[in-house]
Design a protein around this motif. Structure first.
Motif, PDB file in Angstrom:
ATOM      1  N   MET A 161       0.838  -1.176   0.000  1.00 13.50           N
ATOM      2  CA  MET A 161       0.000   0.000   0.000  1.00 13.50           C
ATOM      3  C   MET A 161       0.886   1.243   0.000  1.00 13.50           C
ATOM      4  N   ILE A 162       0.509   2.219  -0.785  1.00 14.31           N
ATOM      5  CA  ILE A 162       1.185   3.510  -0.807  1.00 14.31           C
ATOM      6  C   ILE A 162       0.230   4.497  -0.157  1.00 14.31           C
ATOM      7  N   THR A 163       0.579   5.019   1.018  1.00 17.32           N
ATOM      8  CA  THR A 163      -0.336   5.887   1.750  1.00 17.32           C
ATOM      9  C   THR A 163      -0.072   7.369   1.541  1.00 17.32           C
ATOM     10  N   ALA A 164       1.095   7.717   1.052  1.00 13.64           N
ATOM     11  CA  ALA A 164       1.404   9.117   0.761  1.00 13.64           C
ATOM     12  C   ALA A 164       2.618   9.168  -0.147  1.00 13.64           C
ATOM     13  N   ILE A 165       2.688  10.239  -0.927  1.00 16.84           N
ATOM     14  CA  ILE A 165       3.880  10.507  -1.719  1.00 16.84           C
ATOM     15  C   ILE A 165       4.286  11.954  -1.448  1.00 16.84           C
ATOM     16  N   GLU A 166       5.577  12.161  -1.410  1.00 23.01           N
ATOM     17  CA  GLU A 166       6.092  13.509  -1.212  1.00 23.01           C
ATOM     18  C   GLU A 166       7.239  13.709  -2.179  1.00 23.01           C
ATOM     19  N   GLY A 167       7.162  14.791  -2.912  1.00 24.40           N
ATOM     20  CA  GLY A 167       8.201  15.066  -3.892  1.00 24.40           C
ATOM     21  C   GLY A 167       7.973  16.412  -4.538  1.00 24.40           C
ATOM     22  N   ILE A 168       8.461  16.543  -5.748  1.00 27.23           N
ATOM     23  CA  ILE A 168       8.385  17.806  -6.478  1.00 27.23           C
ATOM     24  C   ILE A 168       7.251  17.731  -7.493  1.00 27.23           C
ATOM     25  N   LEU A 169       6.369  18.711  -7.451  1.00 24.16           N
ATOM     26  CA  LEU A 169       5.288  18.787  -8.421  1.00 24.16           C
ATOM     27  C   LEU A 169       5.888  19.172  -9.774  1.00 24.16           C
ATOM     28  N   VAL A 170       5.682  18.317 -10.779  1.00 26.85           N
ATOM     29  CA  VAL A 170       6.249  18.594 -12.099  1.00 26.85           C
ATOM     30  C   VAL A 170       5.191  18.926 -13.139  1.00 26.85           C
ATOM     31  N   GLY A 171       3.916  18.718 -12.814  1.00 27.65           N
ATOM     32  CA  GLY A 171       2.864  19.062 -13.759  1.00 27.65           C
ATOM     33  C   GLY A 171       1.496  18.703 -13.234  1.00 27.65           C
TER      34      GLY A 171
ATOM     35  N   GLY B  56      -2.911  18.492 -14.560  1.00 28.89           N
ATOM     36  CA  GLY B  56      -3.945  18.548 -15.582  1.00 28.89           C
ATOM     37  C   GLY B  56      -5.262  18.807 -14.885  1.00 28.89           C
ATOM     38  N   VAL B  57      -6.348  18.603 -15.584  1.00 30.95           N
ATOM     39  CA  VAL B  57      -7.666  18.864 -15.016  1.00 30.95           C
ATOM     40  C   VAL B  57      -7.901  18.029 -13.763  1.00 30.95           C
ATOM     41  N   SER B  58      -7.484  16.782 -13.779  1.00 34.13           N
ATOM     42  CA  SER B  58      -7.761  15.910 -12.634  1.00 34.13           C
ATOM     43  C   SER B  58      -6.569  15.018 -12.260  1.00 34.13           C
ATOM     44  N   TRP B  59      -5.365  15.510 -12.498  1.00 31.58           N
ATOM     45  CA  TRP B  59      -4.182  14.729 -12.152  1.00 31.58           C
ATOM     46  C   TRP B  59      -3.023  15.638 -11.784  1.00 31.58           C
ATOM     47  N   ALA B  60      -2.075  15.047 -11.070  1.00 33.45           N
ATOM     48  CA  ALA B  60      -0.836  15.744 -10.721  1.00 33.45           C
ATOM     49  C   ALA B  60       0.311  14.765 -10.884  1.00 33.45           C
ATOM     50  N   ASP B  61       1.411  15.219 -11.483  1.00 33.93           N
ATOM     51  CA  ASP B  61       2.627  14.423 -11.601  1.00 33.93           C
ATOM     52  C   ASP B  61       3.600  14.878 -10.521  1.00 33.93           C
ATOM     53  N   VAL B  62       4.059  13.925  -9.710  1.00 41.80           N
ATOM     54  CA  VAL B  62       4.964  14.212  -8.607  1.00 41.80           C
ATOM     55  C   VAL B  62       6.231  13.387  -8.795  1.00 41.80           C
ATOM     56  N   GLN B  63       7.377  14.068  -8.833  1.00 42.51           N
ATOM     57  CA  GLN B  63       8.649  13.375  -8.963  1.00 42.51           C
ATOM     58  C   GLN B  63       9.126  12.988  -7.568  1.00 42.51           C
ATOM     59  N   VAL B  64       9.285  11.696  -7.376  1.00 41.19           N
ATOM     60  CA  VAL B  64       9.756  11.140  -6.107  1.00 41.19           C
ATOM     61  C   VAL B  64      11.072  10.432  -6.411  1.00 41.19           C
ATOM     62  N   GLY B  65      12.163  11.028  -6.016  1.00 43.12           N
ATOM     63  CA  GLY B  65      13.463  10.481  -6.408  1.00 43.12           C
ATOM     64  C   GLY B  65      13.582  10.583  -7.914  1.00 43.12           C
ATOM     65  N   GLY B  66      13.929   9.514  -8.557  1.00 43.61           N
ATOM     66  CA  GLY B  66      14.067   9.503 -10.009  1.00 43.61           C
ATOM     67  C   GLY B  66      12.824   9.025 -10.732  1.00 43.61           C
TER      68      GLY B  66
END
Length: 111
Positions: free
Chosen positions: A1-11, A13-23
């Motif tokens: 289970m993945i309960t949270a992600i923390e990283g850099i917001l890279v983009g 859209g209307v209903s999504w977010a891309d988050v860079q976590v490490g590489g």
């Protein structure tokens, strides 16, 4: 289970977010109402997540708070409500509005 992600917001859209976590960059489906409240691209971001595995694929859903994630997981536990519909509900109602509608038995809120 993945309960949270923390990283850099890279983009976003209307209903999504891309988050860079490490590489690795992860795309999370996010309620539309939350997109405008996210950080700007390049900023750090934390999303509380729910990983859904279905026959047709794996989807990651991200939320600005633990309350949103709990509401999402409660909604998908209801017969007939899948992740997409739950995300749609949370795109139009915040967690307080959702709780009030349920407690008051007001089905008109969901139309």
């Amino acid at each position: 289970m993945i309960t949270a992600i923390e990283g850099i917001l890279v983009g976003t859209g209307v209903s999504w977010a891309d988050v860079q976590v490490g590489g690795v960059t992860l795309r999370a489906n996010v309620p539309e109402s939350s997109i405008s409240h996210l950080s700007r691209s390049g900023d750090n971001l934390k999303l509380f997540t729910s990983l859904q595995v279905r026959d047709d694929g794996i989807s990651l859903y991200g939320f600005p708070s633990e309350d949103y994630r709990q509401a999402f997981e409660t909604l998908i536990g209801v017969s007939g409500i899948g992740p997409r519909l739950a995300l749609g509900i949370l795109s139009s109602l915040n967690t307080e509005e959702l709780a009030h509608a349920i407690i008051s038995g007001d089905p008109g809120v969901f139309k």
